[in-house]
Write an enzyme that holds these catalytic residues in place. Structure first.
Site, PDB file in Angstrom:
ATOM      1  CG  ASP A 261      29.226   1.423  12.977  1.00  0.00           C
ATOM      2  OD1 ASP A 261      29.018   0.215  13.199  1.00  0.00           O
ATOM      3  OD2 ASP A 261      28.345   2.206  12.575  1.00  0.00           O
ATOM      4  CG  ASP A 263      32.594   4.609  10.141  1.00  0.00           C
ATOM      5  OD1 ASP A 263      32.049   4.281  11.216  1.00  0.00           O
ATOM      6  OD2 ASP A 263      31.969   4.692   9.071  1.00  0.00           O
ATOM      7  CD1 TRP A 323      24.845   1.476   5.901  1.00  0.00           C
ATOM      8  CD2 TRP A 323      22.885   2.201   5.133  1.00  0.00           C
ATOM      9  NE1 TRP A 323      24.608   2.683   6.501  1.00  0.00           N
ATOM     10  CE2 TRP A 323      23.392   3.159   6.042  1.00  0.00           C
ATOM     11  CE3 TRP A 323      21.653   2.442   4.529  1.00  0.00           C
ATOM     12  CZ2 TRP A 323      22.724   4.326   6.352  1.00  0.00           C
ATOM     13  CZ3 TRP A 323      20.971   3.606   4.834  1.00  0.00           C
ATOM     14  CH2 TRP A 323      21.516   4.540   5.743  1.00  0.00           C
ATOM     15  CD  GLU A 326      22.163  -2.318  11.237  1.00  0.00           C
ATOM     16  OE1 GLU A 326      23.064  -1.500  11.485  1.00  0.00           O
ATOM     17  OE2 GLU A 326      21.597  -2.407  10.130  1.00  0.00           O
ATOM     18  CG  ASP A 327      20.297   1.644  13.164  1.00  0.00           C
ATOM     19  OD1 ASP A 327      19.488   1.143  12.367  1.00  0.00           O
ATOM     20  OD2 ASP A 327      20.874   2.720  12.954  1.00  0.00           O
ATOM     21  CG  MET A 353      31.933   8.847   9.656  1.00  0.00           C
ATOM     22  SD  MET A 353      30.320   8.685   8.876  1.00  0.00           S
ATOM     23  CE  MET A 353      29.452   7.760  10.143  1.00  0.00           C
ATOM     24  CG  HIS A 356      33.825   5.326   4.777  1.00  0.00           C
ATOM     25  ND1 HIS A 356      32.860   4.469   4.298  1.00  0.00           N
ATOM     26  CD2 HIS A 356      33.433   5.650   6.042  1.00  0.00           C
ATOM     27  CE1 HIS A 356      31.932   4.277   5.229  1.00  0.00           C
ATOM     28  NE2 HIS A 356      32.257   4.983   6.301  1.00  0.00           N
ATOM     29  NE  ARG A 358      25.827   3.522   0.696  1.00  0.00           N
ATOM     30  CZ  ARG A 358      25.347   3.746   1.919  1.00  0.00           C
ATOM     31  NH1 ARG A 358      25.398   2.772   2.820  1.00  0.00           N
ATOM     32  NH2 ARG A 358      24.855   4.910   2.247  1.00  0.00           N
TER      33      ARG A 358
END
Length: 417
Positions: A261, A263, A323, A326-327, A353, A356, A358
């Site tokens: 990712d 971030d 969101w 999937e992981d 991280m 931020h 969403r």
């Protein structure tokens, strides 16, 4: 019992002892008078001890000097012997050259001499070999633990950052975000894939930290920013599937893939971005989770799989729109295919991280929990083998390669009844 008292300048007093012997009292001075006070006796003893100590120190220094001379002599004779050996080889080599030269001279004298210079082409032995080039010795393999690693890093996102600054800081990085260590042979070729959309601010900080880390790790790598075209619902896993194929199209030699990712920045460069015997989960201790693994099956953030491992699990699922989920599906695929997730030490796998809000069109997927339960049924038909997308653009920037793909839009959700 009797005692003879000496006058001034005479010998010390004589005393009689049991047995009739007469001894000399040496505790008193040679001059007439009483014995010296205790302080004077103590001073005499101190001077005596200092003298003995100084004598021992002198002897020790003398021994050290002798030892030094002995070692120096041994080293000198060793170097001298090598020197003589070198000159003997040199003389023998000159002698052989002289013998060879005299033999050539005699041979040339025996040949008949021509009266005119030859105008024909030179003999093959005198022609320069066009295919002969100076070959450099092959580089040694890069060490498993590179020597230039720093360890724990200070990661902050408050300082202003620009792409120009990052480019100035990384002059060794080639166009497209490619780098190969110049002083050793890397063991793997690594493609770093980043799913992306509207995160230019995060990308500057991510590149600012990741390029120096990867270079210190002696990684031969390329960075691919896989950008989702359009404004439909975000699909992280499908973007990574497309990035996998496009990276291999760009360089078929890639054998390791890091999925990160944009971030998340590692806080320790000892967290080596490479592939292992088992699929690797790198981001095991994020600051947003209190630097702890949130649950045992967590595989999000940053992970790595070799090419064979990725193909063995049929890549990532394509049906997780929005969101989350999937992981966990990827973790299930790894377990169902007889592999185990490997992780670094929790003190090394720490990540910061970039905070931020969403993203729009990346709301939590309400179907993720149902899909996770059906991984065993869906992983053979949903993955890299069923991937469909349209390549929009590939552009090489100084610090990364941008791959823009159109992955479509999610299917309509079934109506609730």
């Amino acid at each position: 019992m009797w005692q003879a008292r000496p006058g001034p300048g005479r010998t010390p007093a004589l005393h009689s002892h049991a047995g009739g012997r007469i001894g000399v009292d040496r505790s008193c001075p040679r001059t007439w008078g009483t014995c010296p006070p205790a302080r004077a006796c103590a001073w005499k003893m101190t001077r005596l001890l200092l003298g003995v100590t100084l004598e021992r120190v002198c002897k020790a220094v003398l021994l050290l000097c002798l030892l030094h001379f002995a070692v120096t002599g041994v080293l000198y004779f060793d170097v001298y012997a090598r020197h003589l050996d070198f000159f003997s080889r040199f003389n023998s080599r000159n002698a052989s050259r002289a013998t060879h030269a005299s033999a050539n001279a005699s041979a040339s004298a025996a040949r008949p001499r021509s009266t005119a210079p030859s105008c024909g082409p030179p003999s093959p032995s005198l022609r320069p070999d066009a295919n002969h080039t100076a070959t450099l010795p092959p580089l040694l393999p890069c060490q498993d633990v590179p020597p230039g690693l720093v360890g724990r890093l200070l990661i902050e996102f408050s300082s202003p950052m620009s792409m120009e600054r990052v480019q100035r800081e990384n002059p060794e990085v080639r166009a497209g975000g490619r780098y190969v260590p110049p002083d050793c042979q890397p063991r793997q070729r690594v493609a770093v894939l980043v799913p992306f959309r509207h995160r230019e601010h995060h990308l500057k900080y991510w590149l600012h930290y990741l390029h120096p880390i990867l270079r210190r790790q002696k990684v031969a790598y390329g960075i691919y920013i896989v950008n989702q075209y359009g404004e439909d619902t975000f699909n992280r896993a499908k973007l990574l599937n497309a990035g996998f194929l496009e990276a291999l199209r760009d360089d078929p030699e890639y054998d390791c893939f890091i999925f990160s990712d944009v971030d998340l920045v590692p806080m320790d460069d000892r967290n080596l971005y490479r592939c292992y015997e088992q699929p690797r989960h790198f981001a095991i201790a994020m600051d947003k989770f209190g630097f702890r693994l949130p649950y045992a099956g967590y595989f999000g953030g940053v992970s790595g799989l070799s090419k064979s491992q990725f193909l063995k699990i049929n890549g990532f699922p394509n049906e997780y729109w929005g969101w989350g989920g999937e992981d966990d599906d990827i973790f299930n695929r790894i377990s169902l295919n007889g592999m185990k997730v490997s992780r670094p030490d929790v003190r090394i796998g720490r990540y910061r991280m970039i905070k931020h809000e969403r993203d729009r069109h990346n709301e939590p997927n309400p179907q993720r929990f149902t899909k996770i339960q059906n991984t065993k049924l869906t992983m053979r038909r949903d993955g890299i083998s069923s991937l469909q997308y349209r390549l929009v653009e590939v552009s090489r920037h100084p610090l990364y390669t941008n791959v823009t793909v159109d992955i479509g839009k999610p299917p309509p959700r079934p109506a609730r009844g």
